[in-house]
Design a protein around this motif. Structure first.
Motif, mmCIF file in Angstrom:
data_model
loop_
_atom_site.group_PDB
_atom_site.id
_atom_site.type_symbol
_atom_site.label_atom_id
_atom_site.label_comp_id
_atom_site.label_asym_id
_atom_site.label_seq_id
_atom_site.Cartn_x
_atom_site.Cartn_y
_atom_site.Cartn_z
ATOM 1 N N THR A 262 0.854 -1.182 0.000
ATOM 2 C CA THR A 262 0.000 0.000 0.000
ATOM 3 C C THR A 262 0.893 1.236 0.000
ATOM 4 O O THR A 262 1.902 1.279 0.698
ATOM 5 C CB THR A 262 -0.912 0.034 1.242
ATOM 6 O OG1 THR A 262 -1.566 -1.216 1.398
ATOM 7 C CG2 THR A 262 -1.951 1.120 1.133
ATOM 8 N N ALA A 263 0.497 2.234 -0.791
ATOM 9 C CA ALA A 263 1.192 3.528 -0.803
ATOM 10 C C ALA A 263 0.147 4.609 -0.562
ATOM 11 O O ALA A 263 -0.896 4.632 -1.216
ATOM 12 C CB ALA A 263 1.896 3.757 -2.138
ATOM 13 N N PHE A 264 0.403 5.475 0.402
ATOM 14 C CA PHE A 264 -0.523 6.543 0.752
ATOM 15 C C PHE A 264 0.102 7.898 0.427
ATOM 16 O O PHE A 264 1.285 8.111 0.692
ATOM 17 C CB PHE A 264 -0.837 6.541 2.249
ATOM 18 C CG PHE A 264 -1.485 5.298 2.744
ATOM 19 C CD1 PHE A 264 -2.849 5.103 2.590
ATOM 20 C CD2 PHE A 264 -0.741 4.309 3.369
ATOM 21 C CE1 PHE A 264 -3.450 3.951 3.059
ATOM 22 C CE2 PHE A 264 -1.339 3.157 3.841
ATOM 23 C CZ PHE A 264 -2.694 2.974 3.682
ATOM 24 N N TYR A 265 -0.698 8.809 -0.080
ATOM 25 C CA TYR A 265 -0.318 10.212 -0.138
ATOM 26 C C TYR A 265 -0.935 10.876 1.074
ATOM 27 O O TYR A 265 -2.152 10.801 1.288
ATOM 28 C CB TYR A 265 -0.818 10.884 -1.418
ATOM 29 C CG TYR A 265 -0.646 12.386 -1.351
ATOM 30 C CD1 TYR A 265 0.620 12.951 -1.452
ATOM 31 C CD2 TYR A 265 -1.732 13.218 -1.127
ATOM 32 C CE1 TYR A 265 0.795 14.322 -1.346
ATOM 33 C CE2 TYR A 265 -1.568 14.592 -1.023
ATOM 34 C CZ TYR A 265 -0.303 15.129 -1.130
ATOM 35 O OH TYR A 265 -0.133 16.481 -1.015
ATOM 36 N N ALA A 266 -0.123 11.532 1.895
ATOM 37 C CA ALA A 266 -0.578 12.194 3.118
ATOM 38 C C ALA A 266 -0.349 13.693 2.985
ATOM 39 O O ALA A 266 0.800 14.145 2.983
ATOM 40 C CB ALA A 266 0.164 11.640 4.327
ATOM 41 N N VAL B 88 -3.872 0.028 -3.032
ATOM 42 C CA VAL B 88 -3.383 -1.188 -2.401
ATOM 43 C C VAL B 88 -3.274 -2.237 -3.499
ATOM 44 O O VAL B 88 -4.152 -2.331 -4.363
ATOM 45 C CB VAL B 88 -4.293 -1.651 -1.234
ATOM 46 C CG1 VAL B 88 -5.719 -1.889 -1.669
ATOM 47 C CG2 VAL B 88 -3.732 -2.901 -0.564
ATOM 48 N N LEU B 89 -2.194 -3.000 -3.497
ATOM 49 C CA LEU B 89 -1.947 -4.036 -4.495
ATOM 50 C C LEU B 89 -1.590 -5.327 -3.778
ATOM 51 O O LEU B 89 -0.709 -5.333 -2.910
ATOM 52 C CB LEU B 89 -0.807 -3.623 -5.426
ATOM 53 C CG LEU B 89 -0.376 -4.639 -6.487
ATOM 54 C CD1 LEU B 89 -1.495 -4.884 -7.497
ATOM 55 C CD2 LEU B 89 0.891 -4.169 -7.187
ATOM 56 N N TRP C 7 -3.968 -11.566 -8.798
ATOM 57 C CA TRP C 7 -3.523 -10.192 -8.608
ATOM 58 C C TRP C 7 -4.761 -9.386 -8.245
ATOM 59 O O TRP C 7 -5.796 -9.509 -8.919
ATOM 60 C CB TRP C 7 -2.906 -9.640 -9.890
ATOM 61 C CG TRP C 7 -1.590 -10.243 -10.224
ATOM 62 C CD1 TRP C 7 -1.362 -11.410 -10.900
ATOM 63 C CD2 TRP C 7 -0.318 -9.717 -9.902
ATOM 64 N NE1 TRP C 7 -0.031 -11.637 -11.014
ATOM 65 C CE2 TRP C 7 0.661 -10.600 -10.418
ATOM 66 C CE3 TRP C 7 0.117 -8.575 -9.242
ATOM 67 C CZ2 TRP C 7 2.018 -10.385 -10.280
ATOM 68 C CZ3 TRP C 7 1.473 -8.359 -9.110
ATOM 69 C CH2 TRP C 7 2.408 -9.250 -9.623
ATOM 70 N N SER C 8 -4.675 -8.588 -7.194
ATOM 71 C CA SER C 8 -5.829 -7.812 -6.738
ATOM 72 C C SER C 8 -5.390 -6.389 -6.415
ATOM 73 O O SER C 8 -4.240 -6.159 -6.021
ATOM 74 C CB SER C 8 -6.456 -8.449 -5.495
ATOM 75 O OG SER C 8 -6.837 -9.780 -5.754
ATOM 76 N N ALA C 9 -6.313 -5.441 -6.568
ATOM 77 C CA ALA C 9 -6.003 -4.032 -6.285
ATOM 78 C C ALA C 9 -7.272 -3.310 -5.872
ATOM 79 O O ALA C 9 -8.388 -3.791 -6.106
ATOM 80 C CB ALA C 9 -5.393 -3.362 -7.511
ATOM 81 N N VAL D 185 -9.981 -4.835 -1.926
ATOM 82 C CA VAL D 185 -9.310 -5.292 -3.139
ATOM 83 C C VAL D 185 -10.239 -6.189 -3.950
ATOM 84 O O VAL D 185 -11.046 -6.931 -3.395
ATOM 85 C CB VAL D 185 -7.981 -6.040 -2.836
ATOM 86 C CG1 VAL D 185 -6.955 -5.103 -2.245
ATOM 87 C CG2 VAL D 185 -8.204 -7.231 -1.935
ATOM 88 N N TRP D 186 -10.095 -6.055 -5.271
ATOM 89 C CA TRP D 186 -10.809 -6.890 -6.227
ATOM 90 C C TRP D 186 -9.769 -7.516 -7.145
ATOM 91 O O TRP D 186 -8.823 -6.842 -7.570
ATOM 92 C CB TRP D 186 -11.770 -6.067 -7.082
ATOM 93 C CG TRP D 186 -12.884 -5.436 -6.327
ATOM 94 C CD1 TRP D 186 -14.124 -5.971 -6.109
ATOM 95 C CD2 TRP D 186 -12.903 -4.143 -5.719
ATOM 96 N NE1 TRP D 186 -14.895 -5.100 -5.396
ATOM 97 C CE2 TRP D 186 -14.170 -3.961 -5.135
ATOM 98 C CE3 TRP D 186 -11.960 -3.119 -5.591
ATOM 99 C CZ2 TRP D 186 -14.529 -2.799 -4.463
ATOM 100 C CZ3 TRP D 186 -12.303 -1.974 -4.914
ATOM 101 C CH2 TRP D 186 -13.580 -1.821 -4.356
#
Length: 171
Positions: free
Chosen positions: A52-56, A69-70, A84-86, A108-109
Motif C-alpha cells: 500500500t502507498a498513501f499520499y498524506a 493497495v496491491l 492479482w488484486s487491487a 481489493v478486487w
C-alpha cells in the motif's frame, strides 16, 4: 480438532518525500495445519504480499492518507489466492500525547491471475489504539477485521479481539 491457522505479519512502514508518501508492505508468514488430523501441517511459508502507498497531505490537524493497495500472488496454490488484486486504501490517525488512535481501511478486487481460482472481493479494516509507556515500550490493540464479500453471509466476517505489547526499535 479445533486447530488454528497462525499468521505472522512482517509489515515495515516507510515514510518517503518528507512523510508525504507512506508505504506499507505486509509479508505474511502463515502456518496452516491439517484440519483433518489431530497433528501435522498442511503448509507453512509466505502468503500473498500486500503493498500500500498513501499520499498524506501536509499541515493537517490529523494525519490522513489515501492511495492504492496491491495484492501480489506470492502464496502459491496452498497459501494464496493466485490472483492479482487491487483497490483503494485510506488511513487516518490522531496522536494526542502518548496515544495513537487510528483506522486503516481498504478493499481489493482481483483483476488477473489463475482463472480456475475464485475471484477476490475482500475488505480489510484495521483499527489501532496504542499507548506509549516510555523508553520505546507500548501497549496496543490493533484488530484486523476482514470481510470476504464473495463468501456466504455466515462466513463473511472475521472479527478478532486482542491486546499486545512491544518495544520500538529504530534501525
Amino acid at each position: 480438532f479445533n486447530r488454528n491457522t497462525n499468521v505472522l505479519n512482517i509489515q515495515p512502514v516507510l515514510p518517503l518525500a518528507n512523510g508525504r508518501i507512506i508505504t506499507r508492505t505486509i509479508f505474511p508468514i502463515v502456518s496452516i495445519p491439517d484440519y483433518g488430523s489431530e497433528e501435522g501441517m498442511q503448509t507453512s511459508g509466505l502468503s500473498d504480499i500486500v503493498f500500500t502507498a498513501f499520499y498524506a497531505p501536509a499541515d493537517q490537524p490529523f494525519t490522513w492518507g489515501i492511495g492504492p493497495v496491491l495484492e501480489l500472488p506470492a502464496g502459491g496454490e496452498e497459501r494464496g489466492t493466485q490472483k492479482w488484486s487491487a483497490g483503494p486504501s485510506l488511513v487516518a490517525l490522531l496522536q494526542p500525547n502518548d496515544w495513537t488512535v487510528g483506522v486503516l481501511v481498504n478493499n481489493v478486487w482481483s483483476f488477473a491471475g489463475e482463472e480456475n481460482r475464485s475471484d477476490v472481493n475482500r475488505m480489510l479494516l484495521n483499527l489501532f489504539l496504542v499507548r506509549q509507556l516510555g523508553d520505546g515500550w507500548v501497549v496496543n490493540s490493533a484488530p484486523i477485521i476482514t470481510a470476504d464479500w464473495n463468501a456466504d453471509s455466515d462466513n463473511r466476517w472475521v472479527v478478532p479481539l486482542g491486546i499486545g505489547g512491544g518495544k520500538l526499535v529504530l534501525l
